[in-house]
Scaffold this motif. Structure first.
Motif, short mmCIF file in Angstrom:
data_model
loop_
_atom_site.label_atom_id
_atom_site.label_comp_id
_atom_site.label_asym_id
_atom_site.label_seq_id
_atom_site.Cartn_x
_atom_site.Cartn_y
_atom_site.Cartn_z
N ALA A 188 -0.17 -0.78 -9.79
CA ALA A 188 -0.64 -1.32 -11.17
C ALA A 188 -2.05 -0.73 -11.53
CB ALA A 188 -0.56 -2.67 -11.07
N ARG A 189 -2.89 -0.76 -10.51
CA ARG A 189 -4.25 0.11 -10.98
C ARG A 189 -4.15 1.45 -11.26
NH1 ARG A 189 -7.21 -0.12 -7.18
NH2 ARG A 189 -5.93 -0.80 -5.63
N ASP A 190 -3.44 2.08 -10.31
CA ASP A 190 -3.13 3.63 -10.55
C ASP A 190 -2.46 3.80 -11.79
OD1 ASP A 190 -2.80 6.31 -9.47
OD2 ASP A 190 -0.62 5.77 -10.07
N GLN A 191 -1.43 3.13 -12.24
CA GLN A 191 -0.98 3.45 -13.60
C GLN A 191 -1.67 3.15 -14.77
OE1 GLN A 191 2.40 0.58 -13.47
NE2 GLN A 191 3.74 2.12 -12.34
N ALA A 192 -2.72 2.13 -14.41
CA ALA A 192 -3.77 1.59 -15.54
C ALA A 192 -5.03 2.87 -15.64
CB ALA A 192 -4.53 0.46 -15.44
N GLY A 193 -5.36 3.49 -14.61
CA GLY A 193 -6.25 4.61 -14.44
C GLY A 193 -7.48 4.35 -15.08
N LEU A 194 -8.05 3.01 -14.95
CA LEU A 194 -9.23 2.33 -15.45
C LEU A 194 -10.65 2.85 -14.62
CD1 LEU A 194 -8.17 -1.23 -16.53
CD2 LEU A 194 -8.55 1.09 -18.06
N PRO A 195 -11.60 2.66 -15.04
CA PRO A 195 -12.82 2.94 -14.19
C PRO A 195 -12.80 2.07 -13.14
CG PRO A 195 -13.57 3.27 -16.55
CD PRO A 195 -12.17 2.62 -16.49
N PRO A 196 -13.69 2.18 -11.94
CA PRO A 196 -13.51 1.41 -10.81
C PRO A 196 -14.63 0.25 -10.69
CG PRO A 196 -14.59 3.29 -10.16
CD PRO A 196 -14.21 3.84 -11.49
N ILE A 197 -14.49 -0.60 -12.07
CA ILE A 197 -15.40 -1.73 -12.16
C ILE A 197 -15.00 -2.94 -11.36
CG2 ILE A 197 -16.46 -3.33 -13.49
CD1 ILE A 197 -15.76 -1.24 -16.02
N ASP A 198 -13.79 -3.09 -11.39
CA ASP A 198 -13.30 -4.21 -10.44
C ASP A 198 -13.37 -3.82 -8.99
OD1 ASP A 198 -11.55 -6.92 -9.85
OD2 ASP A 198 -10.25 -5.37 -9.23
N GLU A 199 -13.11 -2.51 -8.73
CA GLU A 199 -12.83 -2.00 -7.38
C GLU A 199 -14.22 -2.15 -6.82
OE1 GLU A 199 -9.35 -0.79 -9.28
OE2 GLU A 199 -11.43 -0.74 -9.69
N LYS A 200 -15.15 -1.75 -7.51
CA LYS A 200 -16.73 -1.85 -7.21
C LYS A 200 -17.15 -3.17 -6.71
CE LYS A 200 -21.51 -1.43 -8.50
NZ LYS A 200 -22.32 -0.86 -9.58
N ALA A 201 -16.58 -4.19 -7.59
CA ALA A 201 -17.01 -5.58 -7.37
C ALA A 201 -16.24 -5.98 -5.95
CB ALA A 201 -16.65 -6.40 -8.35
N ARG A 202 -15.13 -5.55 -5.31
CA ARG A 202 -14.36 -6.05 -4.33
C ARG A 202 -15.28 -5.45 -3.23
NH1 ARG A 202 -7.67 -5.40 -5.47
NH2 ARG A 202 -7.95 -5.61 -7.73
N LEU A 203 -15.72 -4.05 -3.30
CA LEU A 203 -16.33 -3.66 -2.29
C LEU A 203 -17.63 -4.22 -2.04
CD1 LEU A 203 -15.71 0.22 -2.88
CD2 LEU A 203 -14.69 -0.94 -1.05
N GLY A 228 16.01 -0.93 4.04
CA GLY A 228 17.16 -0.48 3.18
C GLY A 228 17.01 0.12 1.75
N ARG A 229 15.96 0.45 1.42
CA ARG A 229 15.59 1.00 0.02
C ARG A 229 15.55 2.60 0.05
NH1 ARG A 229 10.76 -2.20 -2.29
NH2 ARG A 229 11.39 -0.83 -4.04
N ALA A 230 15.77 3.17 1.11
CA ALA A 230 15.52 4.76 1.29
C ALA A 230 17.02 5.33 0.85
CB ALA A 230 15.09 5.01 2.87
N HIS A 231 16.87 6.74 0.71
CA HIS A 231 18.00 7.34 0.36
C HIS A 231 19.04 7.43 1.64
CE1 HIS A 231 16.15 8.92 -3.50
NE2 HIS A 231 15.17 9.58 -2.68
N ARG A 232 18.53 7.50 2.73
CA ARG A 232 19.07 7.29 3.90
C ARG A 232 18.73 6.38 4.98
NH1 ARG A 232 18.06 13.33 5.80
NH2 ARG A 232 15.98 12.89 5.01
N ASP A 276 13.22 6.60 -2.79
CA ASP A 276 12.86 6.59 -4.22
C ASP A 276 12.27 5.27 -4.71
OD1 ASP A 276 12.75 7.33 -6.80
OD2 ASP A 276 14.90 7.51 -7.20
N ALA A 277 10.96 5.29 -4.94
CA ALA A 277 10.52 3.74 -5.21
C ALA A 277 9.43 3.94 -6.10
CB ALA A 277 10.00 3.03 -4.03
N PRO A 278 9.23 3.01 -6.93
CA PRO A 278 7.98 3.03 -7.89
C PRO A 278 6.88 3.30 -7.23
CG PRO A 278 9.58 1.49 -8.52
CD PRO A 278 9.88 1.76 -7.19
N GLY A 279 5.90 4.12 -7.43
CA GLY A 279 4.44 4.43 -7.06
C GLY A 279 4.65 5.26 -5.88
N LEU A 280 5.50 5.80 -5.34
CA LEU A 280 5.40 6.36 -4.29
C LEU A 280 4.93 7.94 -4.23
CD1 LEU A 280 6.01 6.26 -0.92
CD2 LEU A 280 8.48 7.31 -1.32
#
Length: 400
Positions: A37-52, A274-278, A356-360
Protein backbone atom coordinates in the motif's frame (compact mmCIF):
# COMPACT_ATOMS: atom_id res chain seq x y z
CA UNK A 1 22.09 -14.11 25.54
CA UNK A 2 25.81 -13.30 25.88
CA UNK A 3 28.14 -15.90 24.43
CA UNK A 4 29.92 -18.12 26.98
CA UNK A 5 33.30 -16.71 25.95
CA UNK A 6 32.31 -13.04 26.36
CA UNK A 7 33.95 -11.01 29.09
CA UNK A 8 32.01 -8.74 31.49
CA UNK A 9 33.20 -5.72 29.51
CA UNK A 10 31.93 -7.21 26.24
CA UNK A 11 28.48 -8.20 27.49
CA UNK A 12 26.85 -4.74 27.44
CA UNK A 13 28.00 -4.35 23.82
CA UNK A 14 26.56 -7.74 22.88
CA UNK A 15 23.31 -6.96 24.69
CA UNK A 16 22.95 -3.65 22.82
CA UNK A 17 23.64 -5.45 19.54
CA UNK A 18 21.00 -8.09 20.21
CA UNK A 19 18.48 -5.46 21.31
CA UNK A 20 19.13 -3.42 18.17
CA UNK A 21 18.68 -6.43 15.90
CA UNK A 22 15.43 -7.31 17.68
CA UNK A 23 14.22 -3.74 17.16
CA UNK A 24 15.14 -3.97 13.47
CA UNK A 25 13.16 -7.20 13.08
CA UNK A 26 10.15 -5.63 14.81
CA UNK A 27 10.31 -2.61 12.49
CA UNK A 28 10.65 -4.93 9.49
CA UNK A 29 7.53 -6.86 10.52
CA UNK A 30 5.65 -3.59 10.92
CA UNK A 31 6.77 -2.29 7.53
CA UNK A 32 5.99 -5.55 5.75
CA UNK A 33 2.36 -5.38 6.84
CA UNK A 34 1.59 -2.37 4.61
CA UNK A 35 4.56 -2.33 2.22
CA UNK A 36 2.46 -2.77 -0.92
CA UNK A 37 0.00 0.00 0.00
CA UNK A 38 2.79 2.44 0.83
CA UNK A 39 4.64 1.59 -2.39
CA UNK A 40 1.50 2.29 -4.39
CA UNK A 41 0.91 5.60 -2.60
CA UNK A 42 4.51 6.72 -3.11
CA UNK A 43 4.33 9.39 -0.41
CA UNK A 44 7.33 11.06 1.29
CA UNK A 45 8.64 8.90 4.16
CA UNK A 46 7.14 10.97 6.98
CA UNK A 47 5.40 8.05 8.65
CA UNK A 48 8.41 5.79 7.98
CA UNK A 49 10.74 8.29 9.67
CA UNK A 50 8.45 8.27 12.71
CA UNK A 51 8.50 4.47 12.85
CA UNK A 52 12.31 4.40 12.72
CA UNK A 53 12.51 7.06 15.41
CA UNK A 54 10.02 5.36 17.71
CA UNK A 55 12.01 2.14 17.44
CA UNK A 56 15.19 3.99 18.36
CA UNK A 57 16.93 3.09 15.11
CA UNK A 58 17.84 6.65 14.12
CA UNK A 59 19.72 7.27 17.35
CA UNK A 60 21.15 3.77 17.48
CA UNK A 61 22.54 3.87 13.94
CA UNK A 62 25.33 6.32 14.61
CA UNK A 63 29.07 5.51 14.77
CA UNK A 64 30.07 3.42 17.79
CA UNK A 65 31.13 5.16 20.97
CA UNK A 66 31.11 4.47 24.72
CA UNK A 67 27.64 3.16 25.48
CA UNK A 68 26.12 4.28 22.18
CA UNK A 69 26.01 3.78 18.45
CA UNK A 70 26.40 0.72 16.26
CA UNK A 71 29.51 -0.91 14.85
CA UNK A 72 29.66 -1.40 11.10
CA UNK A 73 28.69 -5.09 11.12
CA UNK A 74 25.65 -4.43 13.31
CA UNK A 75 24.62 -1.36 11.32
CA UNK A 76 24.68 -3.31 8.06
CA UNK A 77 22.69 -6.17 9.60
CA UNK A 78 20.00 -3.68 10.65
CA UNK A 79 19.91 -2.10 7.18
CA UNK A 80 19.54 -5.49 5.54
CA UNK A 81 16.75 -6.64 7.87
CA UNK A 82 14.71 -3.49 7.24
CA UNK A 83 15.40 -3.62 3.49
CA UNK A 84 13.96 -7.13 3.19
CA UNK A 85 10.61 -5.69 4.28
CA UNK A 86 10.84 -2.32 2.49
CA UNK A 87 13.97 -1.40 0.56
CA UNK A 88 12.93 2.26 0.29
CA UNK A 89 13.09 2.55 4.08
CA UNK A 90 16.23 0.42 4.09
CA UNK A 91 17.90 2.90 1.73
CA UNK A 92 16.81 5.79 3.96
CA UNK A 93 18.42 4.01 6.91
CA UNK A 94 21.56 3.10 4.94
CA UNK A 95 22.25 6.68 3.86
CA UNK A 96 21.38 7.93 7.34
CA UNK A 97 23.92 5.60 8.95
CA UNK A 98 26.73 6.39 6.53
CA UNK A 99 26.15 10.15 6.69
CA UNK A 100 26.27 10.07 10.50
CA UNK A 101 29.91 9.08 9.93
CA UNK A 102 30.52 12.36 8.06
CA UNK A 103 32.11 13.99 11.08
CA UNK A 104 34.65 11.18 11.36
CA UNK A 105 35.35 11.17 7.62
CA UNK A 106 35.82 14.94 7.22
CA UNK A 107 35.90 16.82 10.55
CA UNK A 108 38.06 16.92 13.68
CA UNK A 109 37.63 14.30 16.39
CA UNK A 110 36.10 16.87 18.73
CA UNK A 111 33.58 18.11 16.17
CA UNK A 112 32.68 14.56 15.18
CA UNK A 113 32.04 13.51 18.78
CA UNK A 114 29.86 16.56 19.44
CA UNK A 115 27.82 15.96 16.28
CA UNK A 116 27.27 12.30 17.11
CA UNK A 117 26.11 13.10 20.64
CA UNK A 118 23.70 15.76 19.35
CA UNK A 119 22.41 13.44 16.63
CA UNK A 120 21.70 10.76 19.22
CA UNK A 121 20.01 13.20 21.60
CA UNK A 122 17.86 14.85 18.91
CA UNK A 123 17.15 11.64 16.96
CA UNK A 124 18.28 13.31 13.74
CA UNK A 125 17.70 11.67 10.37
CA UNK A 126 20.66 12.25 8.05
CA UNK A 127 20.93 12.14 4.28
CA UNK A 128 23.09 13.76 1.64
CA UNK A 129 24.97 13.55 -1.62
CA UNK A 130 28.75 14.00 -1.47
CA UNK A 131 30.35 13.58 -4.89
CA UNK A 132 33.26 11.25 -5.62
CA UNK A 133 36.37 12.95 -7.07
CA UNK A 134 36.07 12.74 -10.86
CA UNK A 135 38.77 13.05 -13.54
CA UNK A 136 36.92 15.88 -15.30
CA UNK A 137 35.99 17.76 -12.12
CA UNK A 138 38.33 20.68 -12.79
CA UNK A 139 36.88 21.29 -16.25
CA UNK A 140 33.16 21.25 -15.50
CA UNK A 141 31.12 23.93 -13.72
CA UNK A 142 30.25 22.97 -10.12
CA UNK A 143 26.59 22.45 -9.31
CA UNK A 144 27.08 23.81 -5.78
CA UNK A 145 29.24 26.80 -4.85
CA UNK A 146 30.27 28.42 -1.57
CA UNK A 147 31.11 32.11 -1.39
CA UNK A 148 32.89 33.33 1.77
CA UNK A 149 30.94 35.90 3.77
CA UNK A 150 32.10 37.09 7.17
CA UNK A 151 33.07 34.07 9.25
CA UNK A 152 30.91 31.72 7.18
CA UNK A 153 29.81 31.10 3.61
CA UNK A 154 26.84 31.47 1.27
CA UNK A 155 25.77 28.29 -0.54
CA UNK A 156 24.07 28.24 -3.94
CA UNK A 157 23.05 25.59 -6.48
CA UNK A 158 21.06 22.38 -6.65
CA UNK A 159 21.81 18.72 -5.98
CA UNK A 160 19.85 15.48 -6.36
CA UNK A 161 19.44 13.53 -3.12
CA UNK A 162 18.25 9.93 -3.33
CA UNK A 163 16.58 9.55 0.08
CA UNK A 164 14.67 11.56 2.67
CA UNK A 165 15.11 14.88 0.86
CA UNK A 166 11.93 16.34 2.34
CA UNK A 167 12.15 14.86 5.84
CA UNK A 168 15.86 14.69 6.78
CA UNK A 169 17.12 16.74 9.71
CA UNK A 170 20.62 17.07 8.25
CA UNK A 171 21.65 17.06 4.57
CA UNK A 172 25.37 16.62 3.83
CA UNK A 173 26.74 17.97 0.53
CA UNK A 174 30.04 19.13 -0.95
CA UNK A 175 30.50 22.45 -2.74
CA UNK A 176 33.33 24.38 -4.38
CA UNK A 177 34.59 27.54 -2.69
CA UNK A 178 34.56 30.33 -5.29
CA UNK A 179 37.67 31.97 -3.80
CA UNK A 180 40.03 29.13 -2.88
CA UNK A 181 38.73 26.37 -5.16
CA UNK A 182 38.61 24.02 -2.17
CA UNK A 183 35.84 21.43 -2.10
CA UNK A 184 34.14 21.81 1.29
CA UNK A 185 31.73 19.39 2.94
CA UNK A 186 28.88 21.05 4.82
CA UNK A 187 25.73 19.98 6.62
CA UNK A 188 22.44 21.79 6.11
CA UNK A 189 19.95 21.57 9.00
CA UNK A 190 16.28 21.09 8.25
CA UNK A 191 14.33 24.34 7.92
CA UNK A 192 17.34 26.42 6.90
CA UNK A 193 16.26 29.62 5.12
CA UNK A 194 16.80 29.47 1.36
CA UNK A 195 16.44 25.68 1.05
CA UNK A 196 13.59 24.26 -1.03
CA UNK A 197 12.96 20.66 -2.02
CA UNK A 198 11.57 19.51 -5.36
CA UNK A 199 10.29 15.95 -4.81
CA UNK A 200 10.79 13.26 -7.44
CA UNK A 201 7.27 11.85 -7.93
CA UNK A 202 6.24 8.79 -9.92
CA UNK A 203 9.54 6.96 -9.64
CA UNK A 204 9.71 3.46 -11.10
CA UNK A 205 10.93 2.02 -7.81
CA UNK A 206 12.18 3.02 -4.36
CA UNK A 207 9.06 5.16 -4.35
CA UNK A 208 8.94 5.69 -0.58
CA UNK A 209 12.60 6.69 -0.24
CA UNK A 210 11.81 10.39 -0.57
CA UNK A 211 14.17 11.30 -3.40
CA UNK A 212 14.26 14.89 -4.56
CA UNK A 213 16.24 17.88 -5.79
CA UNK A 214 17.62 20.16 -3.10
CA UNK A 215 17.64 23.78 -4.30
CA UNK A 216 19.89 26.16 -2.36
CA UNK A 217 19.43 29.90 -2.84
CA UNK A 218 21.83 32.09 -0.87
CA UNK A 219 21.87 29.70 2.07
CA UNK A 220 23.95 30.91 5.02
CA UNK A 221 26.46 28.31 6.21
CA UNK A 222 27.95 28.88 9.65
CA UNK A 223 31.45 27.71 10.67
CA UNK A 224 29.79 24.99 12.77
CA UNK A 225 28.14 23.55 9.67
CA UNK A 226 31.46 23.18 7.85
CA UNK A 227 32.70 19.62 8.33
CA UNK A 228 35.95 19.75 6.37
CA UNK A 229 37.53 19.41 2.94
CA UNK A 230 36.85 16.81 0.32
CA UNK A 231 39.99 16.08 -1.72
CA UNK A 232 40.09 16.94 -5.42
CA UNK A 233 41.39 13.45 -6.24
CA UNK A 234 41.68 10.07 -4.57
CA UNK A 235 45.49 10.24 -4.35
CA UNK A 236 45.38 13.24 -1.99
CA UNK A 237 42.64 11.88 0.25
CA UNK A 238 43.49 10.91 3.80
CA UNK A 239 43.17 7.12 4.08
CA UNK A 240 40.21 7.26 6.46
CA UNK A 241 38.41 9.91 4.37
CA UNK A 242 38.82 7.66 1.33
CA UNK A 243 36.52 5.12 3.00
CA UNK A 244 33.48 7.43 2.79
CA UNK A 245 32.34 6.45 -0.70
CA UNK A 246 33.00 2.69 -0.37
CA UNK A 247 31.09 2.75 2.92
CA UNK A 248 28.02 4.23 1.24
CA UNK A 249 28.22 1.82 -1.69
CA UNK A 250 28.54 -1.18 0.60
CA UNK A 251 25.62 -0.07 2.76
CA UNK A 252 23.53 0.05 -0.42
CA UNK A 253 24.73 -3.48 -1.28
CA UNK A 254 23.02 -4.58 1.92
CA UNK A 255 19.86 -2.83 0.74
CA UNK A 256 20.09 -4.81 -2.52
CA UNK A 257 20.58 -8.07 -0.64
CA UNK A 258 17.56 -7.19 1.49
CA UNK A 259 15.57 -6.87 -1.74
CA UNK A 260 16.77 -10.33 -2.78
CA UNK A 261 15.80 -11.86 0.54
CA UNK A 262 12.41 -10.18 0.54
CA UNK A 263 11.63 -11.26 -3.03
CA UNK A 264 12.65 -14.88 -2.47
CA UNK A 265 10.76 -15.13 0.82
CA UNK A 266 7.56 -13.71 -0.66
CA UNK A 267 7.75 -15.97 -3.73
CA UNK A 268 8.45 -19.01 -1.56
CA UNK A 269 5.45 -18.24 0.66
CA UNK A 270 3.25 -17.91 -2.42
CA UNK A 271 4.49 -21.27 -3.73
CA UNK A 272 3.90 -22.97 -0.39
CA UNK A 273 0.43 -21.47 -0.21
CA UNK A 274 -0.55 -22.73 -3.63
CA UNK A 275 -0.74 -19.25 -5.16
CA UNK A 276 2.15 -19.71 -7.58
CA UNK A 277 2.08 -20.62 -11.27
CA UNK A 278 3.53 -24.03 -10.44
CA UNK A 279 3.20 -26.07 -7.26
CA UNK A 280 6.28 -27.62 -5.53
CA UNK A 281 4.93 -31.17 -5.60
CA UNK A 282 3.91 -31.08 -9.24
CA UNK A 283 6.90 -29.61 -11.07
CA UNK A 284 10.49 -30.70 -10.29
CA UNK A 285 11.73 -27.80 -12.43
CA UNK A 286 10.36 -25.47 -9.77
CA UNK A 287 12.73 -27.03 -7.23
CA UNK A 288 15.59 -26.50 -9.66
CA UNK A 289 14.65 -22.85 -10.11
CA UNK A 290 14.51 -22.20 -6.38
CA UNK A 291 17.81 -24.01 -5.97
CA UNK A 292 19.43 -21.76 -8.57
CA UNK A 293 17.99 -18.60 -7.03
CA UNK A 294 18.91 -19.57 -3.47
CA UNK A 295 22.46 -20.44 -4.56
CA UNK A 296 22.85 -17.11 -6.37
CA UNK A 297 21.62 -15.26 -3.28
CA UNK A 298 24.00 -17.15 -0.99
CA UNK A 299 26.94 -16.49 -3.31
CA UNK A 300 26.23 -12.76 -3.34
CA UNK A 301 25.81 -12.81 0.43
CA UNK A 302 29.25 -14.37 0.90
CA UNK A 303 30.90 -11.69 -1.26
CA UNK A 304 29.10 -8.88 0.57
CA UNK A 305 29.96 -10.33 3.98
CA UNK A 306 33.65 -10.49 3.09
CA UNK A 307 33.68 -6.85 1.97
CA UNK A 308 31.72 -5.86 5.07
CA UNK A 309 34.19 -7.52 7.41
CA UNK A 310 37.19 -5.91 5.67
CA UNK A 311 35.59 -2.45 5.74
CA UNK A 312 34.66 -2.93 9.40
CA UNK A 313 38.30 -3.58 10.26
CA UNK A 314 39.39 -0.52 8.28
CA UNK A 315 36.86 1.69 10.09
CA UNK A 316 38.02 0.32 13.44
CA UNK A 317 41.62 1.20 12.53
CA UNK A 318 40.67 4.87 12.14
CA UNK A 319 43.44 7.41 11.66
CA UNK A 320 46.09 4.66 11.79
CA UNK A 321 44.81 3.21 8.53
CA UNK A 322 47.55 2.30 6.06
CA UNK A 323 47.63 4.45 2.90
CA UNK A 324 47.30 1.38 0.64
CA UNK A 325 44.34 -0.15 2.45
CA UNK A 326 41.47 2.02 1.10
CA UNK A 327 42.17 0.91 -2.49
CA UNK A 328 41.94 -2.75 -1.50
CA UNK A 329 38.74 -2.05 0.43
CA UNK A 330 37.27 -0.18 -2.53
CA UNK A 331 38.12 -3.06 -4.88
CA UNK A 332 36.26 -5.51 -2.64
CA UNK A 333 33.28 -3.14 -2.42
CA UNK A 334 33.23 -2.71 -6.20
CA UNK A 335 33.20 -6.50 -6.52
CA UNK A 336 30.35 -6.74 -4.02
CA UNK A 337 28.42 -4.11 -5.98
CA UNK A 338 28.90 -6.02 -9.22
CA UNK A 339 27.75 -9.33 -7.76
CA UNK A 340 24.80 -7.92 -5.82
CA UNK A 341 23.55 -5.85 -8.76
CA UNK A 342 23.44 -8.92 -11.00
CA UNK A 343 21.90 -11.11 -8.31
CA UNK A 344 19.24 -8.54 -7.40
CA UNK A 345 18.15 -7.94 -10.99
CA UNK A 346 18.22 -11.61 -12.00
CA UNK A 347 16.44 -12.94 -8.92
CA UNK A 348 13.74 -10.26 -8.79
CA UNK A 349 13.05 -10.87 -12.50
CA UNK A 350 12.80 -14.63 -12.17
CA UNK A 351 10.48 -14.60 -9.14
CA UNK A 352 7.91 -12.92 -11.38
CA UNK A 353 7.93 -16.10 -13.45
CA UNK A 354 7.19 -18.19 -10.37
CA UNK A 355 4.18 -16.35 -9.01
CA UNK A 356 1.65 -13.74 -10.00
CA UNK A 357 0.59 -11.71 -6.98
CA UNK A 358 -0.11 -8.03 -6.36
CA UNK A 359 3.01 -6.13 -5.37
CA UNK A 360 5.57 -8.80 -6.23
CA UNK A 361 6.85 -6.58 -9.04
CA UNK A 362 7.99 -3.96 -6.52
CA UNK A 363 11.12 -5.98 -5.78
CA UNK A 364 12.26 -5.81 -9.41
CA UNK A 365 11.36 -2.11 -9.67
CA UNK A 366 13.26 -1.32 -6.48
CA UNK A 367 16.30 -3.31 -7.59
CA UNK A 368 16.26 -1.63 -10.98
CA UNK A 369 16.26 1.89 -9.54
CA UNK A 370 18.85 1.05 -6.89
CA UNK A 371 21.34 -0.30 -9.45
CA UNK A 372 20.52 1.83 -12.50
CA UNK A 373 23.23 4.47 -12.23
CA UNK A 374 26.24 2.24 -11.65
CA UNK A 375 27.28 0.41 -14.85
CA UNK A 376 28.70 -3.05 -14.21
CA UNK A 377 31.16 -2.82 -17.13
CA UNK A 378 32.94 0.18 -15.63
CA UNK A 379 33.27 -1.52 -12.29
CA UNK A 380 34.62 -4.72 -13.82
CA UNK A 381 37.27 -2.80 -15.78
CA UNK A 382 38.28 -0.93 -12.63
CA UNK A 383 38.51 -4.16 -10.63
CA UNK A 384 40.61 -5.71 -13.39
CA UNK A 385 42.99 -2.76 -13.56
CA UNK A 386 43.41 -2.79 -9.78
CA UNK A 387 44.09 -6.53 -9.83
CA UNK A 388 46.54 -6.27 -12.74
CA UNK A 389 48.27 -2.98 -12.00
CA UNK A 390 47.34 -2.11 -8.42
CA UNK A 391 45.83 1.15 -9.65
CA UNK A 392 44.20 3.34 -6.98
CA UNK A 393 42.75 5.62 -9.64
CA UNK A 394 40.95 2.76 -11.36
CA UNK A 395 39.16 1.71 -8.17
CA UNK A 396 37.98 5.25 -7.44
CA UNK A 397 36.78 5.54 -11.04
CA UNK A 398 34.48 2.57 -10.45
CA UNK A 399 32.39 4.71 -8.11
CA UNK A 400 31.64 7.54 -10.58
Amino acid sequence: MPTPSSTPAERPVEERRHALLRAARDVADDLAADAIARDQAGLPPIDEKARLGEAGLLGALTPPGPGRGADWLTGCAVIRAVSAADSSVGAVLARHYVHTWSGRFYASDHQAAALEEESLHEQWLWTGAVRTPAPDEDTRAPDLTLRPRGTGHVLNGRRSVDTAATVADQIVVDAVCTVTGDILVVRIPRGTHGVTIEPAPDRLGQRVAGAGEVVLDRVAVTPGQLLGRRPHDEESAAPFTALAEPALRLALCHVAMGIVEGALTEARDLSRGGRAHRLPGEDPDLLLTYGELASAAQTATAVVHRATAVLARALDTGSHLDAEEPASVAALVATAETVTSKAALDITTRVLELADAPGLDRFWRNARVLTAHHPVTRRLRAIGEHYLNGSHHAVAAAFH
